[in-house]
Motif scaffolding. Structure first.
Motif, PDB file in Angstrom:
ATOM      1  N   CYS A  90       0.842  -1.205   0.000  1.00 53.77           N
ATOM      2  CA  CYS A  90       0.000   0.000   0.000  1.00 53.77           C
ATOM      3  C   CYS A  90       0.874   1.250   0.000  1.00 53.77           C
ATOM      4  O   CYS A  90       1.868   1.332   0.725  1.00 53.77           O
ATOM      5  CB  CYS A  90      -0.917  -0.001   1.221  1.00 53.77           C
ATOM      6  SG  CYS A  90      -1.972   1.472   1.311  1.00 53.77           S
ATOM      7  N   CYS A 143      -0.261   4.356   0.714  1.00 56.28           N
ATOM      8  CA  CYS A 143      -0.847   5.462   1.491  1.00 56.28           C
ATOM      9  C   CYS A 143       0.191   6.011   2.465  1.00 56.28           C
ATOM     10  O   CYS A 143       1.191   5.341   2.761  1.00 56.28           O
ATOM     11  CB  CYS A 143      -2.109   5.001   2.230  1.00 56.28           C
ATOM     12  SG  CYS A 143      -1.815   4.220   3.817  1.00 56.28           S
ATOM     13  N   CYS A 164       0.972   3.717   5.497  1.00 51.73           N
ATOM     14  CA  CYS A 164       1.792   2.531   5.225  1.00 51.73           C
ATOM     15  C   CYS A 164       3.219   2.887   4.808  1.00 51.73           C
ATOM     16  O   CYS A 164       4.152   2.132   5.067  1.00 51.73           O
ATOM     17  CB  CYS A 164       1.121   1.661   4.160  1.00 51.73           C
ATOM     18  SG  CYS A 164      -0.376   0.866   4.761  1.00 51.73           S
ATOM     19  N   HIS A 177      -5.574   5.098   5.755  1.00 52.38           N
ATOM     20  CA  HIS A 177      -5.327   3.833   5.049  1.00 52.38           C
ATOM     21  C   HIS A 177      -6.627   3.259   4.473  1.00 52.38           C
ATOM     22  O   HIS A 177      -6.663   2.832   3.319  1.00 52.38           O
ATOM     23  CB  HIS A 177      -4.656   2.794   5.954  1.00 52.38           C
ATOM     24  CG  HIS A 177      -4.661   1.434   5.338  1.00 52.38           C
ATOM     25  ND1 HIS A 177      -3.754   1.053   4.365  1.00 52.38           N
ATOM     26  CD2 HIS A 177      -5.534   0.396   5.461  1.00 52.38           C
ATOM     27  CE1 HIS A 177      -4.057  -0.166   3.945  1.00 52.38           C
ATOM     28  NE2 HIS A 177      -5.129  -0.594   4.603  1.00 52.38           N
TER      29      HIS A 177
HETATM   30 ZN    ZN Z   1      -2.041   1.953   3.614  1.00 53.47          ZN
END
Ligand code: ZN
Ligand code: GUN
Length: 376
Positions: free
Chosen positions: A309, A311, A314, A339
């Motif tokens: 991920c 984001c 993360c 997230h």
């Molecule tokens: Zn994430």
């Protein structure tokens, strides 16, 4: 409805083996890529997120609630500031629900009659009536790109004559909403198909509402505890009756499985409080299912929530860090919310890309294998 158009719908690609399609819904404030998930903000803000942060997450459209907004900040404040877009400094598209659903689901004290939904104000206990006309007045003041009709909502588990009554009343209320709508050149009014789990009632409702030639259509009254089989059957029946060349909005849908199935059945728009609400309980969404980050086993897990991920949560933080913050700091909740919204946005984008490349069936197989590994 008036000749001027506040919505244009363009289909960019279709799946050859399902009803899934990719489209652009051009609205007064933004061109929305669909299939799209709309995060829900109840009080004019998405809990724990600013408009700026939502834009950074590539949200094209968010959902606001008439019932909450009519109360606070109230229509006089919204009128003064020129609508909710200005008030919350959100530049992209917005959709408002009509308020009836929230009242029936939140307030035990609500009472439905032909006039509208009567309820006691949670602020001062006074009796108030949300009629189709009142809902349109509030939604015209809020100024969202898409407004929902006031509908007579019942639980999807209700049976008997009440289901038929609610369906026909929703058609009558749609006509009152169309009449009361003051800004058809700037705002779109969507009907909501009701009819419970009865195929015949759903069919009649679709046919009647399609006659009104509205800019888009919603499918309501589902995902309330009924069997998945029945829920999907109703969605499929509705998408068969609704026009091909207009957006279809499946209300209250947010689980990964349901989003994938409903996209395959030809729905274009979705909303649900689930990804943001579940974040506030410490639960993160991943391709293999939910992660409850409050569990002790995450206290020394220094991997990100989801390894692939991108984001900001993360990229910068570990599961252990989010776990340690969660019970003490609001920011723990914020990190999971970021997230989870990113997860939903990415899921929808991957569906759009796979449909465009005619790889949607492979995508569905891959995601279901990840979610249900034991079923192979
Ligand atoms: Zn994430
Ligand atoms: N949100 C989820 N389902 C519904 C519905 O049937 N009607 C309305 N107005 N909002 C919803």
């Amino acid at each position: 409805m008036a000749d001027e158009k506040a919505l244009e719908f363009k289909i960019l690609g279709k799946c050859s083996r399902s009803k899934a399609r990719v489209s652009v819904i051009s609205l007064p404030h933004y061109d929305v890529d669909a299939p799209v998930f709309m995060p829900v903000g109840t009080q004019g803000t998405l809990k724990g997120m600013t408009s700026y942060q939502l834009e950074k997450l590539d949200c094209h459209i968010i959902l606001g609630n008439t019932y909450h907004l009519g109360m606070r900040p109230g229509t006089d404040v919204l009128e003064k500031v020129g609508g909710l877009h200005n008030f919350m400094n959100w530049k992209r598209a917005m959709l408002t629900d009509s308020g009836g659903f929230q009242m029936v689901s939140l307030l035990k004290l609500s009472e439905v009659s032909e006039e509208g939904v009567k309820f006691q104000s949670p602020h001062d206990g006074s009796e108030m009536l949300l009629s189709p006309e009142k809902s349109m007045e509030i939604q015209n003041t809020i100024g969202a790109d898409i407004m929902m009709q006031l509908d007579d909502v019942i639980s999807s588990l209700t049976t008997g004559s009440r289901v038929e009554e609610a369906m026909y009343r929703s058609i009558r209320w749609l006509d009152r909403c169309i009449k009361a709508h003051k800004r058809p050149a700037e705002q779109n009014l969507f009907p909501i198909i009701q009819g419970g789990l009865d195929p015949k009632l759903r069919e009649i409702c679709c046919q009647e509402m399609v006659k009104r030639d509205c800019p888009g259509y919603a499918i309501g009254g589902l995902s309330g505890g009924e069997e998945k089989e029945q829920f999907w059957k109703m969605v499929s029946l509705c998408t068969d009756y609704l026009p091909e060349n207009k957006p279809r909005y499946c209300m209250g849908i947010g689980y990964t499985t349901d989003l994938i199935v409903c996209v395959a059945l030809g729905a274009d728009m979705f909303d649900c409080v689930y990804p943001t609400r579940t974040a506030r309980f410490g639960t993160a969404l991943t391709a293999t299912g939910q992660l409850s980050l409050r569990q002790q086993k995450f206290a020394s897990d220094f991997t990100p929530i989801e390894s692939d991920c991108l984001c900001s949560t993360c990229r910068k933080h570990s599961r252990a860090y989010v776990h340690s913050l969660f019970s003490r700091e609001a920011v723990g909740c914020h990190l999971i919310t970021v997230h989870n919204i990113y997860y939903q946005m990415r899921l929808m984008k991957e569906m759009r890309d796979s449909i465009m490349n005619d790889k949607f069936p492979d995508f569905v197989k891959k995601r279901f294998n990840l979610l249900y590994p034991d079923k192979n």
